[in-house]
Structures are given as C-alpha cells and as structure tokens.
Design a protein around this motif. Structure first.
Motif, PDB file in Angstrom:
ATOM      1  N   THR A 117      16.002-121.013  23.313  1.00 44.98           N
ATOM      2  CA  THR A 117      16.298-120.690  21.916  1.00 44.98           C
ATOM      3  C   THR A 117      15.004-120.619  21.121  1.00 44.98           C
ATOM      4  O   THR A 117      14.789-119.672  20.348  1.00 44.98           O
ATOM      5  N   ASN A 171      15.683-113.537  18.580  1.00 45.01           N
ATOM      6  CA  ASN A 171      16.827-114.107  17.852  1.00 45.01           C
ATOM      7  C   ASN A 171      16.398-114.533  16.463  1.00 45.01           C
ATOM      8  O   ASN A 171      15.288-115.024  16.274  1.00 45.01           O
ATOM      9  N   LYS A 172      17.302-114.372  15.507  1.00 44.29           N
ATOM     10  CA  LYS A 172      17.084-114.878  14.158  1.00 44.29           C
ATOM     11  C   LYS A 172      17.906-116.152  14.028  1.00 44.29           C
ATOM     12  O   LYS A 172      19.116-116.130  14.197  1.00 44.29           O
ATOM     13  N   PRO A 173      17.236-117.267  13.728  1.00 44.86           N
ATOM     14  CA  PRO A 173      17.956-118.538  13.651  1.00 44.86           C
ATOM     15  C   PRO A 173      18.800-118.655  12.392  1.00 44.86           C
ATOM     16  O   PRO A 173      18.524-118.002  11.381  1.00 44.86           O
ATOM     17  N   SER A 174      19.806-119.500  12.462  1.00 41.89           N
ATOM     18  CA  SER A 174      20.634-119.784  11.292  1.00 41.89           C
ATOM     19  C   SER A 174      19.823-120.610  10.294  1.00 41.89           C
ATOM     20  O   SER A 174      18.776-121.172  10.625  1.00 41.89           O
ATOM     21  N   ALA A 175      20.333-120.691   9.082  1.00 42.26           N
ATOM     22  CA  ALA A 175      19.666-121.489   8.049  1.00 42.26           C
ATOM     23  C   ALA A 175      19.552-122.948   8.486  1.00 42.26           C
ATOM     24  O   ALA A 175      18.534-123.605   8.237  1.00 42.26           O
ATOM     25  N   ALA A 176      20.573-123.461   9.153  1.00 40.55           N
ATOM     26  CA  ALA A 176      20.557-124.854   9.610  1.00 40.55           C
ATOM     27  C   ALA A 176      19.444-125.088  10.627  1.00 40.55           C
ATOM     28  O   ALA A 176      18.756-126.118  10.582  1.00 40.55           O
ATOM     29  N   VAL A 177      19.245-124.143  11.526  1.00 39.53           N
ATOM     30  CA  VAL A 177      18.197-124.271  12.537  1.00 39.53           C
ATOM     31  C   VAL A 177      16.820-124.163  11.881  1.00 39.53           C
ATOM     32  O   VAL A 177      15.911-124.930  12.207  1.00 39.53           O
ATOM     33  N   TYR A 195      16.059-125.020   8.884  1.00 41.00           N
ATOM     34  CA  TYR A 195      15.860-126.292   8.188  1.00 41.00           C
ATOM     35  C   TYR A 195      15.379-127.368   9.157  1.00 41.00           C
ATOM     36  O   TYR A 195      14.430-128.099   8.871  1.00 41.00           O
TER      37      TYR A 195
END
Length: 70
Positions: free
Chosen positions: A31, A40-46, A48
């Motif tokens: 990842t 990949n574009k990470p989620s906002a949570a990732v 953070y």
C-alpha cells in the motif's frame, strides 16, 4: 512535488522503511509503495495517519495535489 514523493522523502529522512510506515498505520507495505509511486490515492484517513507518523501536516502532504485538482 507529488504526495508520493513527499512521503518518500520524509520517510527516508526519518530512517523509516516502507514496512515500518505500513505497520505504524496498520497497512501493507505494498500500500505504501503504491502511494509513493502514485499508483494509488490514499483516503483522507490514511493521509492523516501517514502525516502523524511523519510528523507533518495533512496540508503539507496534500498541497500540490489540491492545486492539480483545482
């Protein structure tokens, strides 16, 4: 500078491997690799979680990405 490049540079400056960063954010090494290479574009949570481990702000990591989207 891209999100992935910033993560790579900061991670290496801190002496953290992709595997160590992944463990700290409860993710897989693949990842982190995919994020760093722009696959990949990470989620906002990732984002953070990564910012917290690297000791930077989400805004710092996302600055260039926001400009591209705007």
């Amino acid at each position: 500078m891209s999100l992935g490049k910033k993560i790579t540079l900061m991670r290496e400056k801190l002496g953290i491997t992709q595997t160590e960063l992944a463990e700290r954010i409860q993710a897989n090494q693949s990842t982190i690799s995919k994020i760093e290479h722009g696959i990949n574009k990470p989620s906002a949570a990732v984002i953070y979680k990564i910012a917290k481990v690297l000791g930077c702000t989400v805004e710092y990591l996302m600055d260039d990405e926001r400009r591209k989207a705007g």
